[in-house]
Scaffold this active site. Sequence first.
Site, short mmCIF file in Angstrom:
data_model
loop_
_atom_site.label_atom_id
_atom_site.label_comp_id
_atom_site.label_asym_id
_atom_site.label_seq_id
_atom_site.Cartn_x
_atom_site.Cartn_y
_atom_site.Cartn_z
N LEU A 1 -29.74 67.24 37.01
CA LEU A 1 -29.78 65.91 36.40
C LEU A 1 -29.36 66.00 34.95
O LEU A 1 -29.59 67.01 34.27
CB LEU A 1 -31.21 65.35 36.52
CG LEU A 1 -31.66 65.10 37.97
CD1 LEU A 1 -33.17 64.96 38.06
CD2 LEU A 1 -30.96 63.86 38.54
N HIS B 1 -41.08 74.08 42.73
CA HIS B 1 -40.23 75.27 42.78
C HIS B 1 -41.00 76.40 43.45
O HIS B 1 -42.19 76.58 43.16
CB HIS B 1 -39.79 75.67 41.36
CG HIS B 1 -38.85 76.83 41.36
ND1 HIS B 1 -37.54 76.72 41.76
CD2 HIS B 1 -39.04 78.14 41.05
CE1 HIS B 1 -36.95 77.91 41.67
NE2 HIS B 1 -37.85 78.78 41.25
N GLY C 1 -36.42 68.33 53.73
CA GLY C 1 -37.42 67.31 53.40
C GLY C 1 -38.83 67.59 53.88
O GLY C 1 -39.62 66.65 54.06
N SER C 2 -39.19 68.86 54.03
CA SER C 2 -40.57 69.12 54.49
C SER C 2 -41.59 68.75 53.41
O SER C 2 -42.71 68.34 53.72
CB SER C 2 -40.73 70.58 54.92
OG SER C 2 -40.72 71.45 53.83
N GLU D 1 -46.69 75.05 49.25
CA GLU D 1 -46.04 73.90 48.60
C GLU D 1 -46.58 72.59 49.17
O GLU D 1 -46.78 71.62 48.44
CB GLU D 1 -44.52 73.96 48.79
CG GLU D 1 -43.83 75.10 48.07
CD GLU D 1 -42.32 75.07 48.26
OE1 GLU D 1 -41.72 74.00 48.14
OE2 GLU D 1 -41.74 76.14 48.54
N ARG E 1 -21.46 63.16 36.46
CA ARG E 1 -22.92 63.28 36.61
C ARG E 1 -23.62 62.06 36.01
O ARG E 1 -24.61 61.57 36.56
CB ARG E 1 -23.42 64.54 35.91
CG ARG E 1 -23.08 65.81 36.63
CD ARG E 1 -23.77 67.02 36.01
NE ARG E 1 -23.33 68.23 36.67
CZ ARG E 1 -23.83 68.70 37.80
NH1 ARG E 1 -24.82 68.08 38.39
NH2 ARG E 1 -23.36 69.81 38.35
C1 GAR Z 1 -38.64 74.02 48.71
O1 GAR Z 1 -39.00 75.35 48.98
C2 GAR Z 1 -38.61 73.75 47.22
O2 GAR Z 1 -39.61 74.43 46.52
C3 GAR Z 1 -37.25 74.28 46.86
O3 GAR Z 1 -36.41 73.83 47.90
C4 GAR Z 1 -37.17 73.78 49.11
C5 GAR Z 1 -36.98 72.41 49.73
O4 GAR Z 1 -37.57 72.37 51.01
N1 GAR Z 1 -36.80 73.79 45.56
C6 GAR Z 1 -36.17 74.55 44.67
O5 GAR Z 1 -35.83 75.69 44.87
C7 GAR Z 1 -35.89 73.84 43.34
N2 GAR Z 1 -35.42 74.77 42.37
P1 GAR Z 1 -37.84 70.98 51.72
O6 GAR Z 1 -36.52 70.21 51.71
O7 GAR Z 1 -38.26 71.34 53.13
O8 GAR Z 1 -38.92 70.28 50.96
#
Ligand code: GAR
Length: 214
Positions: free
Chosen positions: A94, A110, A14-15, A175, A66
């Site tokens: 989803l 992503h 969840g960052s 991100e 789902r």
């Molecule tokens: C992030 O790097 C996000 O871009 C990736 O998961 C991580 C979640 O980190 N998402 C994907 O790969 C989606 N295809 P977080 O929980 O610390 O935000």
Amino acid sequence: MARLKTAVLISGRGSNLQALIAACTPDFPAEIVLAIANRADAAGLAHAARAKIPHRVIPHRDFASREAFDAALDAALGAAGVELVCLAGFMRLLTDGFVARWRDRLVNIHPSLLPAFPGLDTHARALAAGVRITGCTVHFVRAAVDDGPIIVQAAVPVLPGDDAERLAARILAAEHRAYPLALRLIAEGRVRVVGRRVEITGADPPSQYIWQPA
Ligand code: GAR
């Protein structure tokens, strides 16, 4: 000005949720009204708890299909009056029905410059391909995985000695800037989907940037 009621869906750390919460100060055009995790062990919900943001676990394992899980998600989002859904490390596919229902109100982040490297093991695959530049993408969600009109991208270099972990950490910092920027642009009503592309009105802030060392 009414702030855009936003939900964030997570599966783990969840960052990005934390970065979005931090961005949503009272003068920001969006507010996080709900955080949902599909796993009880998603550590990231603690960020919502600390910020006193309504949060809940909807465990996908509790549902027979789902469709049933997505219906529960949809009901929770509707009950909270959510206008925009941000997927932030939400590692659950989803259904086409959910994606269609939330079309152009559902965004994802992503850790690559899409359309390169959709799916899993993104950083390792970027390293294996020998790319010199990678990054992250915030995009509207379509039925295919990590596909859809691109809102914001950030370019991040691959540096000598990188392994997947080091590269992931550098991209993650990007991100945390890209997602709040995309949310701001959407909440300001400056983002319009035209076919497969996004048009952004106004010049500032830009919808892309180049990583710079801290
Ligand atoms: C992030 O790097 C996000 O871009 C990736 O998961 C991580 C979640 O980190 N998402 C994907 O790969 C989606 N295809 P977080 O929980 O610390 O935000």
